[in-house]
Design an enzyme around this catalytic site. Sequence first.
Site, mmCIF file in Angstrom:
data_model
loop_
_atom_site.group_PDB
_atom_site.id
_atom_site.type_symbol
_atom_site.label_atom_id
_atom_site.label_comp_id
_atom_site.label_asym_id
_atom_site.label_seq_id
_atom_site.Cartn_x
_atom_site.Cartn_y
_atom_site.Cartn_z
ATOM 1 N N ASP A 69 38.895 41.023 39.992
ATOM 2 C CA ASP A 69 39.940 40.189 40.999
ATOM 3 C C ASP A 69 39.538 39.623 42.092
ATOM 4 O OD1 ASP A 69 39.782 42.687 42.206
ATOM 5 O OD2 ASP A 69 41.770 42.023 43.185
ATOM 6 N N GLU A 127 41.096 45.312 43.279
ATOM 7 C CA GLU A 127 40.573 45.820 44.243
ATOM 8 C C GLU A 127 40.988 45.077 45.478
ATOM 9 O OE1 GLU A 127 37.281 45.712 47.472
ATOM 10 O OE2 GLU A 127 38.496 44.287 46.673
#
Length: 361
Positions: A69, A127
């Site tokens: 991400d 994250e």
Amino acid sequence: MTPYPSDLKTLWALVSHYSPSGQEAAAVEALLARFRELGYTKAFRDPAGNAIGVMGGGPRQIILLGHIDTVPGEIPVRIETLPDEGAVLFGRGSVDAKGPLAAFTDAAAAAGPQAGWQIIVIGAVDEERESVGARFVAQQADYHPDYAIIGEPSNWQRVTLGYKGSARATVRFQRPLSHTASQDTSAAEMACTWWQALQSQVAARNHDKQRAFDRLQPSLRGLTSGDDGFTEWAELHLGCRLPPDVSPQAWYRLLTEIQPGGEVQPQGYAISAYRGEKRTPLTRAFLGAIRAAGGKPGFVVKTGTADLNIVAPVWGCPAVAYGPGDSSLDHTPHEHLPLASYRKAVAVLTGVLTRLTAPAP
């Protein structure tokens, strides 16, 4: 004709799929496709949404965990030549942290299956928010690595040994509403006085700390206030980067001791700082591989927080963070990765994997 050299296929595939936290599915599928194309033994999506690629089938494990991400803000994906850096790839995530994740993927494929070992590459989700992907992985009994490498930009010649912790909180002040002509202290004034008192406490605690890694670093992220006609209130929204000797629990205790007292409400997941050892088989493998690639190795610690903080204490094995790219470009509108740095990182990681899995003499 593809717009990239063939050895950059993994990197291009990941960066070209825009994947801010919560929208990683297309990038995960692209990574799984690359695992299969590169001959990984297994490739699958786990229940948390992480992309998992496994090379080999032995009982011992090396886990390379990167995050797939990014922060929001799409950057057109393209290769350009810059005067001081040569050919670079622009795109959101090229540095933080699809570049390191792509390097993991290509290096594990280059190293190939190693007798007695599983090399496991994980593209973790979320994250940049609450690290849902890494938290899920850390809870799975199937993962028991001998070594762990976390994908974050460090520059291809440097290895990151540790990151600071982080904790967020809301501190609320409340009092009966009074006339503006009165001498009563308002809730907003109480909040401002409290923040100044906290800054004084932190300054006293930090006065003999030479490195940013060892200091408390609080930040005021927002201030809101209001009333309902009877009660007025004010809220401070805080973040703090924590050094190794201050746990999240100790930080929250400090907040409750500041006067005038407010109601402290922890927010999200707090994370303790982590610093790994400098002398392990893993760090020695990196030193040798960086030198073999023509680099001058070095170690760093960083003031941010990463998935290293979450998984390393659980796994209890030698663990570091590594990856190509300049971390000062993280989250910026001109995020880009020099392609020479990417290729060097792949060579270094390939060397690390072959060194760690080599049979004992």
